[in-house]
Design a protein around this motif. Structure first.
Motif, PDB file in Angstrom:
ATOM      1  N   SER A   1       0.799  -1.224   0.000  1.00  0.00           N
ATOM      2  CA  SER A   1       0.000   0.000   0.000  1.00  0.00           C
ATOM      3  C   SER A   1       0.832   1.274   0.000  1.00  0.00           C
ATOM      4  O   SER A   1       0.370   2.310  -0.471  1.00  0.00           O
TER       5      SER A   1
ATOM      6  N   LYS B   1      -6.864  10.775   1.771  1.00  0.00           N
ATOM      7  CA  LYS B   1      -6.196  10.023   0.712  1.00  0.00           C
ATOM      8  C   LYS B   1      -6.984   8.759   0.415  1.00  0.00           C
ATOM      9  O   LYS B   1      -7.453   8.093   1.326  1.00  0.00           O
ATOM     10  N   ARG B   2      -7.094   8.451  -0.859  1.00  0.00           N
ATOM     11  CA  ARG B   2      -7.711   7.197  -1.285  1.00  0.00           C
ATOM     12  C   ARG B   2      -6.649   6.405  -2.031  1.00  0.00           C
ATOM     13  O   ARG B   2      -6.027   6.900  -2.959  1.00  0.00           O
ATOM     14  N   ILE B   3      -6.476   5.161  -1.593  1.00  0.00           N
ATOM     15  CA  ILE B   3      -5.499   4.275  -2.228  1.00  0.00           C
ATOM     16  C   ILE B   3      -6.192   2.964  -2.549  1.00  0.00           C
ATOM     17  O   ILE B   3      -6.705   2.294  -1.655  1.00  0.00           O
TER      18      ILE B   3
ATOM     19  N   ILE C   1       1.819   9.459  -5.157  1.00  0.00           N
ATOM     20  CA  ILE C   1       1.338   8.510  -4.147  1.00  0.00           C
ATOM     21  C   ILE C   1       1.922   8.858  -2.782  1.00  0.00           C
ATOM     22  O   ILE C   1       1.225   8.854  -1.771  1.00  0.00           O
TER      23      ILE C   1
ATOM     24  N   TYR D   1     -10.409  -0.366  -1.531  1.00  0.00           N
ATOM     25  CA  TYR D   1      -9.517   0.785  -1.404  1.00  0.00           C
ATOM     26  C   TYR D   1      -9.470   1.222   0.056  1.00  0.00           C
ATOM     27  O   TYR D   1     -10.344   0.886   0.849  1.00  0.00           O
TER      28      TYR D   1
END
Length: 180
Positions: free
Chosen positions: A37, A68-70, A151, A56
């Motif tokens: 991640s 933040k969206r990962i 990122i 996510y």
């Protein structure tokens, strides 16, 4: 604070994963979450079961306060599917055995990783190694420093490359080829 390195060798990652899984599923999942991640350890430890049931992570970074969206990697999604089975949504993903529904501490996370590093005969390992390992392998697979910079929320691509140890790789290679 010591400067930590990413784990560059995929074979060592495999050995560490196997070692951690044999010791504890929680410890294994903490490691796998970090290397898949790019999240900081403080953000990983604050995750709850409900966070792992999506595809996510939607977090507020503890260090920056930014939302933040990962997206999770497919491998991480598969791993979480089994790991969260039977757990309640409000539980921390990486629960401590101390207290009621408390996450493990940063120092415990460090001890877990240091134990694995000793097993694999690695130096310069710390909790930030997880994030750096993600970054190193992301860059090696994609070659996209701009995306990795985004990122990681870094302001400079040169800093990102130095951060993940690419500059160190170049120096090591140059020294191996050096002759007088």
């Amino acid at each position: 604070m010591n400067f930590v390195q990413p784990i560059r060798d995929p074979e060592l990652i495999f050995y560490i994963k196997r070692f951690l899984r044999e010791k504890s599923e929680r410890n294994y999942m903490m490691f796998v979450t970090g290397i898949n991640s790019g999240l900081r350890i403080s953000d990983i430890l604050s995750l709850r079961v409900r966070d792992a049931k999506r595809t996510y992570f939607n977090i507020f970074e503890i260090k920056t306060g930014k939302k933040k969206r990962i997206d999770m990697t497919p491998q991480l999604q598969r791993e979480f599917k089994t790991y969260v089975e039977g757990k309640e949504d409000h539980e921390f993903l990486f629960k401590s055995r101390e207290g009621l529904n408390q996450p493990i501490s940063r120092s415990m996370a460090y001890k877990i990783l240091n134990d694995a590093a000793d097993y694999a005969s690695l130096d310069d390992i710390g909790t930030h190694t997880l994030r750096k390992t993600f970054g190193y392998h992301f860059y090696k697979q994609t070659g996209d420093v701009a995306m990795l910079q985004k990122i990681f929320n870094h302001s400079d691509p040169a800093f990102t490359l130095r951060y993940i140890g690419i500059d160190q790789d170049a120096m090591n290679k140059a020294m191996k080829g050096f002759k007088i």
